[in-house]
Enzyme design. Sequence first.
Site, PDB file in Angstrom:
ATOM      1  N   TYR A 103      -0.295 -69.687  55.846  1.00  0.00           N
ATOM      2  CA  TYR A 103      -0.601 -70.244  54.520  1.00  0.00           C
ATOM      3  C   TYR A 103      -2.106 -70.356  54.299  1.00  0.00           C
ATOM      4  O   TYR A 103      -2.607 -70.052  53.212  1.00  0.00           O
ATOM      5  CB  TYR A 103       0.052 -71.612  54.347  1.00  0.00           C
ATOM      6  CG  TYR A 103       1.557 -71.590  54.418  1.00  0.00           C
ATOM      7  CD1 TYR A 103       2.308 -70.528  53.906  1.00  0.00           C
ATOM      8  CD2 TYR A 103       2.250 -72.636  55.010  1.00  0.00           C
ATOM      9  CE1 TYR A 103       3.688 -70.517  53.971  1.00  0.00           C
ATOM     10  CE2 TYR A 103       3.641 -72.634  55.078  1.00  0.00           C
ATOM     11  CZ  TYR A 103       4.350 -71.574  54.561  1.00  0.00           C
ATOM     12  OH  TYR A 103       5.716 -71.565  54.631  1.00  0.00           O
ATOM     13  N   TYR A 113      15.652 -73.621  63.175  1.00  0.00           N
ATOM     14  CA  TYR A 113      14.264 -73.413  63.586  1.00  0.00           C
ATOM     15  C   TYR A 113      13.474 -74.713  63.482  1.00  0.00           C
ATOM     16  O   TYR A 113      12.625 -75.006  64.333  1.00  0.00           O
ATOM     17  CB  TYR A 113      13.613 -72.326  62.713  1.00  0.00           C
ATOM     18  CG  TYR A 113      12.134 -72.171  62.945  1.00  0.00           C
ATOM     19  CD1 TYR A 113      11.656 -71.516  64.078  1.00  0.00           C
ATOM     20  CD2 TYR A 113      11.211 -72.669  62.040  1.00  0.00           C
ATOM     21  CE1 TYR A 113      10.290 -71.383  64.305  1.00  0.00           C
ATOM     22  CE2 TYR A 113       9.844 -72.532  62.245  1.00  0.00           C
ATOM     23  CZ  TYR A 113       9.389 -71.889  63.381  1.00  0.00           C
ATOM     24  OH  TYR A 113       8.042 -71.761  63.598  1.00  0.00           O
ATOM     25  N   GLU A 114      13.756 -75.501  62.447  1.00  0.00           N
ATOM     26  CA  GLU A 114      13.046 -76.755  62.238  1.00  0.00           C
ATOM     27  C   GLU A 114      13.651 -77.917  63.021  1.00  0.00           C
ATOM     28  O   GLU A 114      13.291 -79.070  62.805  1.00  0.00           O
ATOM     29  CB  GLU A 114      12.980 -77.082  60.742  1.00  0.00           C
ATOM     30  CG  GLU A 114      12.109 -76.106  59.980  1.00  0.00           C
ATOM     31  CD  GLU A 114      11.995 -76.410  58.498  1.00  0.00           C
ATOM     32  OE1 GLU A 114      12.754 -77.255  57.975  1.00  0.00           O
ATOM     33  OE2 GLU A 114      11.132 -75.791  57.849  1.00  0.00           O
ATOM     34  N   ASN A 146       4.304 -76.718  62.923  1.00  0.00           N
ATOM     35  CA  ASN A 146       4.576 -75.307  62.640  1.00  0.00           C
ATOM     36  C   ASN A 146       3.270 -74.526  62.459  1.00  0.00           C
ATOM     37  O   ASN A 146       2.941 -74.079  61.363  1.00  0.00           O
ATOM     38  CB  ASN A 146       5.483 -75.192  61.415  1.00  0.00           C
ATOM     39  CG  ASN A 146       6.057 -73.801  61.245  1.00  0.00           C
ATOM     40  OD1 ASN A 146       5.588 -72.843  61.851  1.00  0.00           O
ATOM     41  ND2 ASN A 146       7.066 -73.699  60.405  1.00  0.00           N
TER      42      ASN A 146
END
Length: 158
Positions: free
Chosen positions: A131, A23-24, A124
């Site tokens: 967050y 994903y990263e 992201n």
Amino acid sequence: MIRQATVEDVPVIIEMIRELADYEKALHEAKAGEEQLREALFGEQPAVFAHIAEDDATGERVGFALWFRNFSTWRGTHGIYLEDLYVRPSARGGGHGKALLTELARIAVERGYDRFEWSVLDWNEPSIGFYRALGAEPMDEWTVHRLSGDALRLLGTR
């Protein structure tokens, strides 16, 4: 349900680490093996800790948080550094990520730790929004620096 990881979770944690790395856009960098992770988590002197998110209905392991203690010289207390937080795409939106973070925050408060920190990739946006909604603040004045590979070996052998 959130619980501490057991040695039986290691293969699934490794799978999820690879999913996160993919994903990263850095799958080629995910080189940790099961034995390394088993030793780090469950060896004689564990250096890291992990929690597992399970689906309440199926018991399937759908996410994990891997963390370690850090220390603030300014505060004089330990803290938690979250190395990885991952919830499988099929389970996102089910509250697992928030539950993992809540458990780590609970541990920090219970142990008298002053900080709970982690890094997030600048691109992201879904995670950054998540967050921030929890009250996390970006540390804009700080830049992570890293020594690895040849540069680490060169400095370490001087």
